[in-house]
Design an enzyme around this catalytic site. Structure first.
Site, PDB file in Angstrom:
ATOM      1  N   HIS A  75      37.538  52.309  46.697  1.00 17.72           N
ATOM      2  CA  HIS A  75      38.592  53.301  46.432  1.00 17.72           C
ATOM      3  C   HIS A  75      39.943  52.624  46.207  1.00 17.72           C
ATOM      4  O   HIS A  75      40.664  52.970  45.268  1.00 17.72           O
ATOM      5  CB  HIS A  75      38.685  54.267  47.616  1.00 17.72           C
ATOM      6  CG  HIS A  75      39.826  55.246  47.502  1.00 17.72           C
ATOM      7  ND1 HIS A  75      39.721  56.436  46.817  1.00 17.72           N
ATOM      8  CD2 HIS A  75      41.094  55.196  47.974  1.00 17.72           C
ATOM      9  CE1 HIS A  75      40.877  57.083  46.866  1.00 17.72           C
ATOM     10  NE2 HIS A  75      41.727  56.351  47.568  1.00 17.72           N
ATOM     11  N   GLU A  76      40.275  51.663  47.050  1.00 19.10           N
ATOM     12  CA  GLU A  76      41.549  50.951  46.881  1.00 19.10           C
ATOM     13  C   GLU A  76      41.563  50.150  45.583  1.00 19.10           C
ATOM     14  O   GLU A  76      42.601  50.060  44.915  1.00 19.10           O
ATOM     15  CB  GLU A  76      41.810  50.036  48.080  1.00 19.10           C
ATOM     16  CG  GLU A  76      41.932  50.772  49.414  1.00 19.10           C
ATOM     17  CD  GLU A  76      42.932  51.920  49.380  1.00 19.10           C
ATOM     18  OE1 GLU A  76      43.938  51.815  48.631  1.00 19.10           O
ATOM     19  OE2 GLU A  76      42.709  52.919  50.082  1.00 19.10           O
ATOM     20  N   HIS A  79      42.619  52.306  42.775  1.00 14.20           N
ATOM     21  CA  HIS A  79      44.070  52.434  42.574  1.00 14.20           C
ATOM     22  C   HIS A  79      44.611  51.272  41.743  1.00 14.20           C
ATOM     23  O   HIS A  79      45.490  51.464  40.891  1.00 14.20           O
ATOM     24  CB  HIS A  79      44.787  52.481  43.924  1.00 14.20           C
ATOM     25  CG  HIS A  79      44.695  53.792  44.620  1.00 14.20           C
ATOM     26  ND1 HIS A  79      45.018  54.985  44.005  1.00 14.20           N
ATOM     27  CD2 HIS A  79      44.305  54.114  45.893  1.00 14.20           C
ATOM     28  CE1 HIS A  79      44.841  55.981  44.864  1.00 14.20           C
ATOM     29  NE2 HIS A  79      44.408  55.487  46.009  1.00 14.20           N
TER      30      HIS A  79
END
Length: 211
Positions: A75-76, A79
């Site tokens: 998920h990071e 980004h």
């Protein structure tokens, strides 16, 4: 989030992929190679910092080979991919952060000042309304945050599936972790909207009593 993370932190993925390796794999799957990945202290303190283009993963994610660690790290990385692909909402969110911070600090002082001095003139009612408007900036920030977070999770899950970082049944577990995380932003938006409406009603009610 804590419940799902704790549950799947105890389940190792079959490929023995650590969070750091998963983040690197997601970046590589999107053709992004210039992002630093490093450990950081704390629990669920994982984040991407656009200022130095780095991903910081908490201690129980960076070196962990659990399903939860892969989901959070991916998920990071999502980004970081958003910035690399010039995803508009994340740039908008970054741009309004300073204004939102100022607005959140000014909101309550302006409202209190306006209500306390409302008997001195209509101008102080508008001061209180200005405080409510400052509170509304938080609503705008949360609205922009929602698509950013959901998109990062979507990119992460797609990379996990296409690169076969996790087995199919493990992908379902990772999706549960990321869905729980995304729903916290839905909850945050709901709370922010309720707080904004509460302040608006307080200020409007105070003005009616003065009249």
């Amino acid at each position: 989030v804590s419940g799902n993370f704790k549950r799947y932190s105890g389940v190792a993925n079959r490929r023995r992929l650590t969070g750091a390796q998963a983040a690197e794999a997601v970046l590589r799957a999107h053709g992004v190679y210039n992002v630093a990945i490093r450990p950081c202290a704390g629990n669920l303190t994982d984040h991407y910092d656009p200022r130095d283009n780095s991903i910081s993963l908490s201690e129980n994610v960076y070196n962990s080979a659990s399903i939860a660690a892969v989901g959070v790290a991916a998920h990071e990385a999502g980004h970081a991919v958003q910035y690399a692909r010039h995803y508009a909402p994340i740039y908008i969110r970054a741009a309004i952060v300073p204004v939102t911070n100022i607005g959140s600090r000014l909101s309550m002082p302006l409202i209190v000042l306006g209500l306390v001095l409302s008997g001195l003139g209509q101008i102080f009612y508008y001061v209180a309304l200005a405080g409510v408007a400052c509170s509304g900036l938080c609503v705008v920030f949360q609205l922009v945050t929602l698509p950013t977070e959901f998109n990062a999770s979507h990119r992460a899950l797609r990379a996990i599936e296409e690169s076969a970082l996790l087995l199919p049944e493990e992908q379902t577990a990772a999706k549960r972790v990321l869905t729980a995380a995304a729903l916290t932003y839905v909850a945050a938006l709901s709370v922010t909207i309720m707080q904004f409406l509460r302040l608006l009603l307080i200020v409007a009610g105070g003005n009616r009593r003065r009249d």
